[in-house]
Write an enzyme that holds these catalytic residues in place. Sequence first.
Site, PDB file in Angstrom:
ATOM      1  N   ASP A  22      39.514  37.243  41.034  1.00 11.95           N
ATOM      2  CA  ASP A  22      40.170  35.936  40.978  1.00 11.95           C
ATOM      3  C   ASP A  22      39.359  34.947  40.135  1.00 11.95           C
ATOM      4  O   ASP A  22      38.135  35.036  40.066  1.00 11.95           O
ATOM      5  CB  ASP A  22      40.316  35.401  42.414  1.00 11.95           C
ATOM      6  CG  ASP A  22      41.269  34.230  42.486  1.00 11.95           C
ATOM      7  OD1 ASP A  22      42.038  34.010  41.520  1.00 11.95           O
ATOM      8  OD2 ASP A  22      41.253  33.518  43.509  1.00 11.95           O
ATOM      9  N   HIS A  39      41.706  36.007  31.146  1.00 10.97           N
ATOM     10  CA  HIS A  39      42.058  37.375  31.552  1.00 10.97           C
ATOM     11  C   HIS A  39      41.345  38.391  30.654  1.00 10.97           C
ATOM     12  O   HIS A  39      40.908  39.441  31.112  1.00 10.97           O
ATOM     13  CB  HIS A  39      43.572  37.576  31.481  1.00 10.97           C
ATOM     14  CG  HIS A  39      44.327  36.780  32.512  1.00 10.97           C
ATOM     15  ND1 HIS A  39      43.955  36.744  33.835  1.00 10.97           N
ATOM     16  CD2 HIS A  39      45.437  35.993  32.419  1.00 10.97           C
ATOM     17  CE1 HIS A  39      44.794  35.968  34.512  1.00 10.97           C
ATOM     18  NE2 HIS A  39      45.697  35.498  33.671  1.00 10.97           N
ATOM     19  N   ASN A  70      52.769  38.221  41.254  1.00 14.25           N
ATOM     20  CA  ASN A  70      52.349  37.657  39.954  1.00 14.25           C
ATOM     21  C   ASN A  70      53.491  37.547  38.934  1.00 14.25           C
ATOM     22  O   ASN A  70      53.344  36.868  37.913  1.00 14.25           O
ATOM     23  CB  ASN A  70      51.207  38.475  39.330  1.00 14.25           C
ATOM     24  CG  ASN A  70      49.859  38.209  39.967  1.00 14.25           C
ATOM     25  OD1 ASN A  70      48.974  39.059  39.973  1.00 14.25           O
ATOM     26  ND2 ASN A  70      49.667  37.014  40.531  1.00 14.25           N
ATOM     27  N   TRP A  71      54.647  38.174  39.216  1.00  9.69           N
ATOM     28  CA  TRP A  71      55.800  38.016  38.312  1.00  9.69           C
ATOM     29  C   TRP A  71      56.252  36.567  38.238  1.00  9.69           C
ATOM     30  O   TRP A  71      56.957  36.172  37.312  1.00  9.69           O
ATOM     31  CB  TRP A  71      56.988  38.867  38.799  1.00  9.69           C
ATOM     32  CG  TRP A  71      56.749  40.339  38.792  1.00  9.69           C
ATOM     33  CD1 TRP A  71      56.474  41.116  39.891  1.00  9.69           C
ATOM     34  CD2 TRP A  71      56.773  41.226  37.663  1.00  9.69           C
ATOM     35  NE1 TRP A  71      56.323  42.435  39.500  1.00  9.69           N
ATOM     36  CE2 TRP A  71      56.505  42.527  38.137  1.00  9.69           C
ATOM     37  CE3 TRP A  71      56.981  41.046  36.292  1.00  9.69           C
ATOM     38  CZ2 TRP A  71      56.448  43.640  37.310  1.00  9.69           C
ATOM     39  CZ3 TRP A  71      56.931  42.157  35.476  1.00  9.69           C
ATOM     40  CH2 TRP A  71      56.663  43.438  35.973  1.00  9.69           C
TER      41      TRP A  71
HETATM   42  C1  FPP Z   1      43.478  36.394  38.935  1.00 11.72           C
HETATM   43  O1  FPP Z   1      42.943  35.254  38.281  1.00 11.72           O
HETATM   44  C2  FPP Z   1      43.540  37.504  37.991  1.00 11.72           C
HETATM   45  C3  FPP Z   1      44.685  38.183  37.680  1.00 11.72           C
HETATM   46  C4  FPP Z   1      46.004  37.858  38.251  1.00 11.72           C
HETATM   47  C5  FPP Z   1      44.673  39.273  36.698  1.00 11.72           C
HETATM   48  C6  FPP Z   1      43.498  40.171  36.764  1.00 11.72           C
HETATM   49  C7  FPP Z   1      43.508  41.009  35.558  1.00 11.72           C
HETATM   50  C8  FPP Z   1      42.440  41.354  34.812  1.00 11.72           C
HETATM   51  C9  FPP Z   1      41.056  41.059  35.146  1.00 11.72           C
HETATM   52  C10 FPP Z   1      42.624  42.079  33.532  1.00 11.72           C
HETATM   53  C11 FPP Z   1      43.141  43.452  33.636  1.00 11.72           C
HETATM   54  C12 FPP Z   1      44.603  43.386  33.526  1.00 11.72           C
HETATM   55  C13 FPP Z   1      45.436  44.388  33.764  1.00 11.72           C
HETATM   56  C14 FPP Z   1      46.886  44.098  33.855  1.00 11.72           C
HETATM   57  C15 FPP Z   1      44.961  45.789  33.976  1.00 11.72           C
HETATM   58  P1  FPP Z   1      43.870  33.962  38.186  1.00 11.72           P
HETATM   59  O2  FPP Z   1      44.580  34.004  36.901  1.00 11.72           O
HETATM   60  O3  FPP Z   1      44.763  33.867  39.380  1.00 11.72           O
HETATM   61  O4  FPP Z   1      42.803  32.828  38.191  1.00 11.72           O
HETATM   62  P2  FPP Z   1      43.049  31.328  38.687  1.00 11.72           P
HETATM   63  O5  FPP Z   1      43.259  31.399  40.179  1.00 11.72           O
HETATM   64  O6  FPP Z   1      41.761  30.674  38.316  1.00 11.72           O
HETATM   65  O7  FPP Z   1      44.230  30.787  37.943  1.00 11.72           O
END
Ligand code: FPP
Length: 253
Positions: A22, A39, A70-71
């Site tokens: 996260d 990401h 996440n969609w």
């Molecule tokens: C959560 O951070 C992270 C994700 C939803 C994606 C995790 C994916 C990767 C590390 C890359 C690999 C990808 C694939 C599809 C194999 P967030 O975006 O929710 O962070 P935030 O809470 O700070 O917005």
Amino acid sequence: MPPSEDTPVARPLPRHVGIIMDGNGRWAAARGLPRLEGHRRGAERLFEIVDACIDLGVGTLTVFAFSAENWKRPQDEVSGLFKLGEWLLRAHLARLHRRKVRLRVIGDVNSLPDFARAPLIEAVAASAAHEAFTLVVALNYGARQEAAQAARLLAEDVAAGRVRPEEVDWARFETKLDTHGLPDPDLIIRTSGEFRLSNFLLLQSAYAEIHIAKEYWPDFGREQLETAFRDYCGRERRFGMTGSQVQGAPPAS
Ligand code: FPP
């Protein structure tokens, strides 16, 4: 006294580690970068952590790459994540084979875009015989959805007369979960300081220890992983027993 960074990682280490990666978005926002850049940096971290787990002797790592929820994110972020996933696999496939990593996917992969699903399914099949380490990628995964599907599959068995209702127990239910055949996670790590499980391996984590790392995922490296393992090694896992039972001491009368 809490373990310091100089304390060597003790044993036994977790056999199976789950990670909720996260904080990519916040990492990017803090630097004035687009979320997808967060990401991308997070994706690079993933293989550093795979290497560290292999080196330290962990057998299985499950990472939450894309949740069933996440969609709901903006369309360009969703498609960017799948493109990143496809690139990541292409860039690291040879390395995974070299390190004898068995790749496994949990979640509803049928709903993924073709360009991301096809190479993934191929890589899972091609690595099935590897035994050194198992990397499980949770993609379009949700623990509640997984439990509902397991219940549906068991209900079909009951309706077809293959299983009697009174035979339904955890051991039988577990065979219908996506994770069947994997050990339960011993340790769940969540980065970015959030204290939530967010529909990740809820049933399998019944006795998992939980470690919350304050770092955003793109800043989580080998050092932070070792800190999580030190934290884990300091816990007393009782599995419903008393502390003296676990320590082998005679129970107090
Ligand atoms: C959560 O951070 C992270 C994700 C939803 C994606 C995790 C994916 C990767 C590390 C890359 C690999 C990808 C694939 C599809 C194999 P967030 O975006 O929710 O962070 P935030 O809470 O700070 O917005």
